[in-house]
Design an enzyme around this catalytic site. Structure first.
Site, PDB file in Angstrom:
ATOM      1  N   ASP A 162     156.417  47.979  57.115  1.00  0.00           N
ATOM      2  CA  ASP A 162     157.163  47.411  58.238  1.00  0.00           C
ATOM      3  C   ASP A 162     158.420  46.695  57.720  1.00  0.00           C
ATOM      4  O   ASP A 162     158.571  46.486  56.513  1.00  0.00           O
ATOM      5  CB  ASP A 162     156.243  46.436  59.003  1.00  0.00           C
ATOM      6  CG  ASP A 162     156.533  46.442  60.489  1.00  0.00           C
ATOM      7  OD1 ASP A 162     157.670  46.762  60.882  1.00  0.00           O
ATOM      8  OD2 ASP A 162     155.619  46.100  61.270  1.00  0.00           O
ATOM      9  N   GLU A 195     159.870  51.947  58.683  1.00  0.00           N
ATOM     10  CA  GLU A 195     160.539  51.554  59.929  1.00  0.00           C
ATOM     11  C   GLU A 195     161.995  51.189  59.637  1.00  0.00           C
ATOM     12  O   GLU A 195     162.643  50.511  60.430  1.00  0.00           O
ATOM     13  CB  GLU A 195     159.810  50.385  60.609  1.00  0.00           C
ATOM     14  CG  GLU A 195     158.408  50.734  61.061  1.00  0.00           C
ATOM     15  CD  GLU A 195     157.888  49.846  62.179  1.00  0.00           C
ATOM     16  OE1 GLU A 195     158.683  49.332  62.984  1.00  0.00           O
ATOM     17  OE2 GLU A 195     156.659  49.655  62.222  1.00  0.00           O
ATOM     18  N   TYR A 199     164.940  48.876  62.061  1.00  0.00           N
ATOM     19  CA  TYR A 199     165.418  47.518  61.796  1.00  0.00           C
ATOM     20  C   TYR A 199     166.912  47.491  61.460  1.00  0.00           C
ATOM     21  O   TYR A 199     167.573  46.466  61.610  1.00  0.00           O
ATOM     22  CB  TYR A 199     164.594  46.878  60.666  1.00  0.00           C
ATOM     23  CG  TYR A 199     163.213  46.490  61.145  1.00  0.00           C
ATOM     24  CD1 TYR A 199     162.999  45.281  61.805  1.00  0.00           C
ATOM     25  CD2 TYR A 199     162.129  47.346  60.991  1.00  0.00           C
ATOM     26  CE1 TYR A 199     161.742  44.927  62.274  1.00  0.00           C
ATOM     27  CE2 TYR A 199     160.865  47.015  61.457  1.00  0.00           C
ATOM     28  CZ  TYR A 199     160.687  45.800  62.098  1.00  0.00           C
ATOM     29  OH  TYR A 199     159.446  45.460  62.582  1.00  0.00           O
ATOM     30  N   ASP A 223     158.362  49.543  69.576  1.00  0.00           N
ATOM     31  CA  ASP A 223     156.931  49.855  69.570  1.00  0.00           C
ATOM     32  C   ASP A 223     156.517  50.511  70.883  1.00  0.00           C
ATOM     33  O   ASP A 223     156.929  50.081  71.964  1.00  0.00           O
ATOM     34  CB  ASP A 223     156.101  48.552  69.445  1.00  0.00           C
ATOM     35  CG  ASP A 223     156.294  47.886  68.096  1.00  0.00           C
ATOM     36  OD1 ASP A 223     157.076  48.381  67.271  1.00  0.00           O
ATOM     37  OD2 ASP A 223     155.638  46.841  67.888  1.00  0.00           O
TER      38      ASP A 223
HETATM   39  C1  GLA Z   1     155.865  45.841  64.289  1.00  0.00           C
HETATM   40  C2  GLA Z   1     155.623  47.349  64.185  1.00  0.00           C
HETATM   41  C3  GLA Z   1     154.329  47.696  64.898  1.00  0.00           C
HETATM   42  C4  GLA Z   1     153.178  46.943  64.281  1.00  0.00           C
HETATM   43  C5  GLA Z   1     153.467  45.437  64.311  1.00  0.00           C
HETATM   44  C6  GLA Z   1     152.432  44.658  63.512  1.00  0.00           C
HETATM   45  O1  GLA Z   1     156.095  45.439  65.596  1.00  0.00           O
HETATM   46  O2  GLA Z   1     156.707  48.056  64.766  1.00  0.00           O
HETATM   47  O3  GLA Z   1     154.090  49.093  64.847  1.00  0.00           O
HETATM   48  O4  GLA Z   1     152.976  47.379  62.963  1.00  0.00           O
HETATM   49  O5  GLA Z   1     154.742  45.149  63.755  1.00  0.00           O
HETATM   50  O6  GLA Z   1     152.711  43.291  63.486  1.00  0.00           O
END
Ligand code: GLA
Length: 412
Positions: A162, A195, A199, A223
């Site tokens: 993440d 990800e 970001y 998400d």
């Molecule tokens: C972010 C990610 C999610 C999940 C949460 C966990 O929001 O995008 O997919 O992993 O963190 O805290």
């Protein structure tokens, strides 16, 4: 002349060699990875005292692994069982290593990985490029090599990495690169789920060529939630950005529109069909986040549907795209191996009943999908032979509000 030909050949060879290094060279994710990931359904439940069946604990993953092996999920292709955020103890151990929360994972991750492997499945784990995970547990910043080695020594097969809590964009990018290299150095095959572009995007246009050199799949957008508005926003975003993201996807590196939420609470049947169909069109990693211990036969049928999974896993590895939008219908296609096409007609109108959409078959495959004729097979919402059509004919399908008809078109 001969010299000119040789020069052309050299340029072509050099271009081929450059193309060969474009994807992360770990040999993994040649088709979009499939599995189960705890986050959307189970979030950060840490109170096992009052919620023992649903807290993030080894029991949850053991029970899910049992069901995945026993109820056809593994055999349908769902291979990874993945832990998301909140598995850790609040501090590292005396050697600086990450450690699982001792109350919720009393046997430790190594034992859990052994168990998961004994069921013919693979284990995924989660960490973060920054100082802390999104939920506030210890992050991997400054510990990339140690954490990669720890995960490898436990027998982990996938890392979701993440992007919360990085101090600068440079540190974010450097961290994603460094963790990729650290995972490779362990010598263990570990799928790397990023990800990074999500970001980065608010501040800077992501460099997808670079991201694909380091990651096996990458999230671009917010998400997923258990709702139609969430599924719709992901599809709208993908269509809007298709010119930059579709061409980059392929064996070894995939755009990740986030988890399948089919089998939960928020989607109607037609919306669940849309998510499954469109995740196949988008060549998306298929990570379910639901409770496989309690799931309806309908959701199970849809998630285990062999024909739609075959489209998702097509070896050509090309991501689909939207061809046109008309009167609240969307027409999408995905080129498949064997000169076939997957075609989706999505009805975005949220008022009224089923509507007909009629389109000329010359719209498909730049006019080549149905040339000189084609057979059309309906995959979703139910399997059905739609017959043979000539190049100049039109096809008509009836689609429920927020539903999708998924077809496979094969030239004959
Ligand atoms: C972010 C990610 C999610 C999940 C949460 C966990 O929001 O995008 O997919 O992993 O963190 O805290």
């Amino acid at each position: 002349m001969a010299a000119a030909m040789a020069a052309v050949r050299w340029v072509l060879l050099a271009a081929a060699a450059m193309a060969a290094v474009l994807a992360l060279d770990n040999g993994l994710a040649r088709t979009p990875p499939m599995g189960w990931l705890h986050w959307e359904r189970f979030l950060c439940g840490t109170d096992c005292g009052s919620d023992p069946h649903r807290c993030v604990s080894e029991r949850l993953f053991v029970e899910m692994a049992d069901v995945m092996a026993a109820e056809g999920w593994r055999d349908a292709g769902y291979e990874f069982i993945c832990i998301d955020d909140c598995w850790m103890a609040p501090t590292r151990d005396e050697h600086g290593r990450l450690q699982a929360d001792p109350k919720r994972f009393p046997s430790g991750i190594r034992k859990l990985a052994d168990y998961v492997h004994s069921k013919g499945l693979k284990l995924g784990i989660y960490s973060d490029v920054g100082n802390k995970t999104c939920a506030g547990f210890p992050g991997s910043y400054n510990h990339y090599d140690l954490d990669a080695q720890t995960f490898a020594s436990w027998g982990v097969d996938l890392l979701k990495f993440d992007g919360c809590n990085s101090d600068t964009l440079e540190l974010l990018a450097e961290g994603y690169r460094r963790m990729s290299l650290a995972l490779n150095r362990t010598g263990r095959s570990i799928v790397y789920s990023c990800e990074w572009p999500f970001y980065l995007r608010p501040v800077k246009q992501p460099n997808y060529t670079e991201i694909k050199q380091y990651c096996n799949h990458w999230r671009n957008f917010f998400d997923v939630y258990d709702s139609w508005s969430s599924i719709k926003s992901i599809l709208d975003w993908t269509a809007l950005h298709q010119d930059s993201i579709v061409k980059i996807a392929g064996p070894g590196g995939w755009n990740d529109p986030d988890m399948l939420v089919i089998g939960n609470f928020g989607l109607s049947w037609d919306q669940a069909v849309t998510q499954m169909a469109m995740w196949a069109i988008m060549a998306a990693p298929l990570f379910m986040s639901n409770d496989l211990r309690h799931i309806s036969p309908e959701a199970k049928w849809l998630l285990q549907n062999k024909e739609v999974i075959a489209i998702n896993q097509d070896p050509l590895g090309k991501q689909g795209y939207q061809i046109t939008k008309d009167k609240n219908f969307e027409l999408w296609e995905r080129p498949l191996s064997g000169q076939a096409y997957a075609v989706a007609v999505l009805n975005q109108q949220e008022i009224g009943g089923p509507r007909n959409f009629t389109f000329p078959l010359t719209l498909l495959g730049n006019g080549l999908a149905c040339n000189p004729a084609c057979s059309v097979w309906q995959v979703l919402p139910a399997s059905r032979d739609c017959g043979v059509y000539s190049w100049v004919s039109s096809l008509s399908v009836e689609v429920n509000p927020t539903g999708t008809v998924l077809l496979k078109v094969m030239a004959v």
